[in-house]
Write a protein that holds these residues in place. Sequence first.
Motif, PDB file in Angstrom:
ATOM      1  N   ALA A 109       0.843  -1.189   0.000  1.00 45.97           N
ATOM      2  CA  ALA A 109       0.000   0.000   0.000  1.00 45.97           C
ATOM      3  C   ALA A 109       0.883   1.246   0.000  1.00 45.97           C
ATOM      4  N   PRO A 110       0.438   2.334  -0.636  1.00 50.09           N
ATOM      5  CA  PRO A 110       1.238   3.562  -0.663  1.00 50.09           C
ATOM      6  C   PRO A 110       1.249   4.248   0.695  1.00 50.09           C
ATOM      7  N   GLY A 111       2.277   5.046   0.933  1.00 46.75           N
ATOM      8  CA  GLY A 111       2.332   5.861   2.140  1.00 46.75           C
ATOM      9  C   GLY A 111       2.607   5.055   3.397  1.00 46.75           C
ATOM     10  N   ASP A 112       2.592   5.766   4.513  1.00 46.85           N
ATOM     11  CA  ASP A 112       2.819   5.161   5.825  1.00 46.85           C
ATOM     12  C   ASP A 112       1.473   4.768   6.408  1.00 46.85           C
ATOM     13  N   GLN A 113       1.180   3.484   6.403  1.00 45.71           N
ATOM     14  CA  GLN A 113      -0.139   3.025   6.836  1.00 45.71           C
ATOM     15  C   GLN A 113      -0.331   3.091   8.350  1.00 45.71           C
ATOM     16  N   THR A 114       0.741   3.199   9.111  1.00 48.12           N
ATOM     17  CA  THR A 114       0.567   3.373  10.551  1.00 48.12           C
ATOM     18  C   THR A 114      -0.034   4.738  10.855  1.00 48.12           C
ATOM     19  N   GLN A 115       0.124   5.700   9.928  1.00 50.75           N
ATOM     20  CA  GLN A 115      -0.451   7.027  10.083  1.00 50.75           C
ATOM     21  C   GLN A 115      -1.843   7.115   9.453  1.00 50.75           C
ATOM     22  N   ARG A 116      -2.272   6.059   8.800  1.00 51.67           N
ATOM     23  CA  ARG A 116      -3.561   6.062   8.100  1.00 51.67           C
ATOM     24  C   ARG A 116      -4.508   5.007   8.648  1.00 51.67           C
ATOM     25  N   GLU A 117      -4.241   4.565   9.878  1.00 47.10           N
ATOM     26  CA  GLU A 117      -5.075   3.566  10.545  1.00 47.10           C
ATOM     27  C   GLU A 117      -5.215   2.288   9.711  1.00 47.10           C
ATOM     28  N   TYR A 118      -4.169   1.976   8.932  1.00 53.84           N
ATOM     29  CA  TYR A 118      -4.066   0.741   8.159  1.00 53.84           C
ATOM     30  C   TYR A 118      -5.108   0.629   7.047  1.00 53.84           C
ATOM     31  N   ARG A 119      -5.667   1.778   6.627  1.00 55.17           N
ATOM     32  CA  ARG A 119      -6.704   1.756   5.598  1.00 55.17           C
ATOM     33  C   ARG A 119      -6.220   1.066   4.318  1.00 55.17           C
ATOM     34  N   GLY A 120      -5.000   1.383   3.875  1.00 52.99           N
ATOM     35  CA  GLY A 120      -4.479   0.767   2.656  1.00 52.99           C
ATOM     36  C   GLY A 120      -4.308  -0.736   2.787  1.00 52.99           C
ATOM     37  N   LEU A 121      -3.905  -1.201   3.981  1.00 52.51           N
ATOM     38  CA  LEU A 121      -3.774  -2.645   4.197  1.00 52.51           C
ATOM     39  C   LEU A 121      -5.137  -3.314   4.101  1.00 52.51           C
ATOM     40  N   GLY A 122      -6.167  -2.657   4.668  1.00 52.56           N
ATOM     41  CA  GLY A 122      -7.516  -3.201   4.600  1.00 52.56           C
ATOM     42  C   GLY A 122      -8.023  -3.295   3.171  1.00 52.56           C
ATOM     43  N   ASP A 123      -7.736  -2.259   2.361  1.00 52.77           N
ATOM     44  CA  ASP A 123      -8.159  -2.281   0.955  1.00 52.77           C
ATOM     45  C   ASP A 123      -7.512  -3.445   0.206  1.00 52.77           C
ATOM     46  N   LEU A 124      -6.217  -3.658   0.431  1.00 51.79           N
ATOM     47  CA  LEU A 124      -5.518  -4.748  -0.252  1.00 51.79           C
ATOM     48  C   LEU A 124      -5.979  -6.115   0.256  1.00 51.79           C
ATOM     49  N   LEU A 125      -6.272  -6.203   1.546  1.00 49.67           N
ATOM     50  CA  LEU A 125      -6.795  -7.462   2.079  1.00 49.67           C
ATOM     51  C   LEU A 125      -8.121  -7.788   1.413  1.00 49.67           C
ATOM     52  N   GLY A 126      -8.974  -6.773   1.254  1.00 51.45           N
ATOM     53  CA  GLY A 126     -10.236  -6.998   0.568  1.00 51.45           C
ATOM     54  C   GLY A 126     -10.029  -7.531  -0.840  1.00 51.45           C
ATOM     55  N   ASP A 127      -9.044  -6.982  -1.557  1.00 54.10           N
ATOM     56  CA  ASP A 127      -8.728  -7.451  -2.914  1.00 54.10           C
ATOM     57  C   ASP A 127      -8.291  -8.914  -2.913  1.00 54.10           C
ATOM     58  N   VAL A 128      -7.396  -9.246  -1.982  1.00 59.04           N
ATOM     59  CA  VAL A 128      -6.878 -10.612  -1.931  1.00 59.04           C
ATOM     60  C   VAL A 128      -7.988 -11.601  -1.587  1.00 59.04           C
ATOM     61  N   LEU A 129      -8.820 -11.270  -0.600  1.00 57.05           N
ATOM     62  CA  LEU A 129      -9.921 -12.163  -0.214  1.00 57.05           C
ATOM     63  C   LEU A 129     -10.915 -12.330  -1.362  1.00 57.05           C
ATOM     64  N   PHE A 130     -11.159 -11.261  -2.100  1.00 57.22           N
ATOM     65  CA  PHE A 130     -12.074 -11.342  -3.245  1.00 57.22           C
ATOM     66  C   PHE A 130     -11.538 -12.322  -4.293  1.00 57.22           C
ATOM     67  N   ARG A 131     -10.237 -12.273  -4.564  1.00 52.46           N
ATOM     68  CA  ARG A 131      -9.638 -13.147  -5.570  1.00 52.46           C
ATOM     69  C   ARG A 131      -9.650 -14.614  -5.148  1.00 52.46           C
ATOM     70  N   LEU A 132      -9.673 -14.854  -3.837  1.00 54.62           N
ATOM     71  CA  LEU A 132      -9.654 -16.238  -3.357  1.00 54.62           C
ATOM     72  C   LEU A 132     -10.989 -16.948  -3.577  1.00 54.62           C
ATOM     73  N   GLU A 133     -12.052 -16.170  -3.816  1.00 51.61           N
ATOM     74  CA  GLU A 133     -13.367 -16.719  -4.127  1.00 51.61           C
ATOM     75  C   GLU A 133     -13.806 -17.768  -3.106  1.00 51.61           C
ATOM     76  N   LEU A 134     -13.815 -17.367  -1.844  1.00 48.18           N
ATOM     77  CA  LEU A 134     -14.268 -18.275  -0.790  1.00 48.18           C
ATOM     78  C   LEU A 134     -15.750 -18.571  -0.962  1.00 48.18           C
TER      79      LEU A 134
END
Length: 315
Positions: free
Chosen positions: A83-108
Amino acid sequence: MLESHMDPQLLHRAASAYYLDDLRQAEVAERLGVSRPTVSKLLTEARRIGMVRFEVLDVGEPDVSDLEDRLRGLLGIEEVRIAPGDQTQREYRGLGDLLGDVLFRLELTQGDVLLISSGKTTHAVSRMSGMPELRGVVIAPTVGGQQESDPAFQTNETVRNLANRTGAEPRFIFAPALPSPSLWRSLQADPSFVEITDLWTRARVLVTGIGSPYARRDSLTSVVPREDIGLRGAVGDLCLHFFDADGQEVLYPGSDRLVRPSVQLLRAIPSSIALAAGSEKAPSIRAGARTGLFTTLITDVPTAEAVLAQAGEEA
């Protein structure tokens, strides 16, 4: 044609003086021979009718593909997302967005099991929007924590948060992370606990944080001893499995009774997604990859650069 109840020539002169000549509003008022409040009204009207137009350009997402490839090669894992930027200063928003992408691709699908660990990062992303719909998927905790006062270590709360966001079915552990010897023996025959341990064996996905080096931790579950000599060499942990710089597990008093999946069970999970942000976690990420406990890393640019820099310094 620009329509206004105000004099268009006066509007143009005010807008030109303020936006093109870079005069202050008081200076514009002096130039036009009007009051400062009138200048403010003129500028507002010029924007309203489109005489003055602003364009905020999108800076775009930075190209992190090369950084992802380099870090993936260094760690020897299947995937790295940054994720771009320092995510510790952004409450991990970018990590959450990427996690959503990864979980979507896994097609649970119906009946699949997703495990999630305790920790500050997992607790934060569990509350975020943007997660895929996971109807019929079961979400279960990897560690106990019923007695914890810090919500980040109340894994049941993290499970419920993520289930609420995705529509999945939550399951809970009604036990502390470190039960007494007698409670530990009782748990082995408890139907609700056996249900959780069965889910551990069937898990398709793990979402976990990576803990920072033991000596630098500012937050830690209450069941892990603060001054244990054996833990001083621990550079991080995943699901309360502490490890040294070589990725070897570090044991400590009571670790044999911790409510958590074994290392063998964790390694058997097909997709293990680790979340980590903060340059202090650079050694934790490198050693964590050596444990074989995660297949995908989601991090941010500063942390990725810190991991690569540390590897370069040691080369």
